[in-house]
Design a protein around this motif. Structure first.
Motif, PDB file in Angstrom:
ATOM      1  N   THR A 179      -4.755  -4.709  -6.639  1.00 26.37           N
ATOM      2  CA  THR A 179      -3.560  -4.963  -7.446  1.00 26.37           C
ATOM      3  C   THR A 179      -2.323  -4.989  -6.556  1.00 26.37           C
ATOM      4  OG1 THR A 179      -4.534  -3.987  -9.421  1.00 26.37           O
ATOM      5  CG2 THR A 179      -2.122  -4.058  -9.319  1.00 26.37           C
ATOM      6  N   HIS A 180      -2.243  -4.069  -5.616  1.00 22.70           N
ATOM      7  CA  HIS A 180      -1.120  -4.041  -4.672  1.00 22.70           C
ATOM      8  C   HIS A 180      -1.097  -5.309  -3.816  1.00 22.70           C
ATOM      9  CE1 HIS A 180       1.759  -2.577  -1.723  1.00 22.70           C
ATOM     10  NE2 HIS A 180       0.880  -2.873  -0.782  1.00 22.70           N
ATOM     11  N   VAL A 205       7.395  -1.189  -4.026  1.00 23.08           N
ATOM     12  CA  VAL A 205       6.225  -0.302  -4.148  1.00 23.08           C
ATOM     13  C   VAL A 205       6.543   0.956  -4.944  1.00 23.08           C
ATOM     14  CG1 VAL A 205       5.042  -1.198  -2.117  1.00 23.08           C
ATOM     15  CG2 VAL A 205       6.540   0.764  -1.879  1.00 23.08           C
ATOM     16  N   ASP A 251      -0.654   1.995   3.748  1.00 25.75           N
ATOM     17  CA  ASP A 251      -0.556   2.515   2.398  1.00 25.75           C
ATOM     18  C   ASP A 251      -1.925   2.926   1.888  1.00 25.75           C
ATOM     19  OD1 ASP A 251      -1.208  -0.221   2.335  1.00 25.75           O
ATOM     20  OD2 ASP A 251       0.464  -0.771   1.086  1.00 25.75           O
ATOM     21  N   ARG A 256      -5.867  -0.960  -4.884  1.00 29.25           N
ATOM     22  CA  ARG A 256      -5.534  -1.627  -3.614  1.00 29.25           C
ATOM     23  C   ARG A 256      -5.424  -3.132  -3.831  1.00 29.25           C
ATOM     24  NH1 ARG A 256      -9.482  -0.571   1.329  1.00 29.25           N
ATOM     25  NH2 ARG A 256     -10.978  -1.381  -0.165  1.00 29.25           N
ATOM     26  N   GLY A 276       0.244  -8.080  -5.699  1.00 28.71           N
ATOM     27  CA  GLY A 276       1.526  -7.791  -6.331  1.00 28.71           C
ATOM     28  C   GLY A 276       2.707  -8.467  -5.648  1.00 28.71           C
ATOM     29  N   PHE A 330      -4.418   4.320  -1.695  1.00 26.64           N
ATOM     30  CA  PHE A 330      -4.636   4.107  -3.120  1.00 26.64           C
ATOM     31  C   PHE A 330      -5.828   4.941  -3.586  1.00 26.64           C
ATOM     32  CE2 PHE A 330      -3.305   0.406  -0.778  1.00 26.64           C
ATOM     33  CZ  PHE A 330      -2.149   0.029  -1.433  1.00 26.64           C
ATOM     34  N   GLU A 385       5.012   0.723  -8.286  1.00 27.96           N
ATOM     35  CA  GLU A 385       3.550   0.662  -8.369  1.00 27.96           C
ATOM     36  C   GLU A 385       2.983   2.076  -8.495  1.00 27.96           C
ATOM     37  OE1 GLU A 385       3.140  -3.262  -5.478  1.00 27.96           O
ATOM     38  OE2 GLU A 385       2.259  -1.365  -4.826  1.00 27.96           O
ATOM     39  N   TRP A 422       3.120   4.993   0.969  1.00 28.57           N
ATOM     40  CA  TRP A 422       3.412   3.694   1.592  1.00 28.57           C
ATOM     41  C   TRP A 422       4.357   3.924   2.754  1.00 28.57           C
ATOM     42  CZ3 TRP A 422       7.798   0.669   2.426  1.00 28.57           C
ATOM     43  CH2 TRP A 422       7.579  -0.696   2.672  1.00 28.57           C
ATOM     44  N   THR A 464       0.137   3.097  -5.975  1.00 25.30           N
ATOM     45  CA  THR A 464       0.378   3.156  -4.534  1.00 25.30           C
ATOM     46  C   THR A 464       0.843   4.577  -4.255  1.00 25.30           C
ATOM     47  OG1 THR A 464       0.969   0.814  -4.451  1.00 25.30           O
ATOM     48  CG2 THR A 464       1.647   2.171  -2.586  1.00 25.30           C
TER      49      THR A 464
END
Length: 101
Positions: free
Chosen positions: A66-67, A33, A56, A64, A70, A58, A36, A42, A39
């Motif tokens: 995309t995370h 993370v 976490d 969010r 990911g 965003f 990222e 986290w 983010t």
């Protein structure tokens, strides 16, 4: 600093005997993370001997998503059957207020 609007709360429960493996998996997630940019914050926490959570936040819903899609999200789902007594509980949330440095 980016403003945060949305977040995730993910609860997992380790299978018996897998507690420290889950803790290590979550600790290693920090390296992922950190790569990222969206983010904003986290946290991986231990709630009980077998209970763990990730929280976490965003700036946008797309960040969010995309995370979730990911590397860490994929690894979490790939290892779920091996590490967790039940599928991860993933709650999407809206951030009403926050204090970040």
């Amino acid at each position: 600093m980016a403003d945060v609007k949305v977040g995730l709360y993910v609860y997992v429960e380790a299978k018996p005997g897998k507690e420290e493996e889950v803790a290590d998996f979550l600790r290693q997630g920090l390296d992922v993370v950190r790569e990222e940019p969206d983010t904003v914050a986290w946290f991986a926490v231990r709630l009980s001997a077998a209970g763990f959570a990730i929280f976490d936040v965003f700036p946008t819903d797309s960040a969010r998503q995309t995370h979730l899609n990911g590397r860490l999200g994929s690894a979490l789902m790939e290892r779920a059957g091996e590490l967790f007594s039940q599928p991860p509980s993933i709650e999407r949330l809206d951030v009403l207020a926050h204090k970040l440095p």
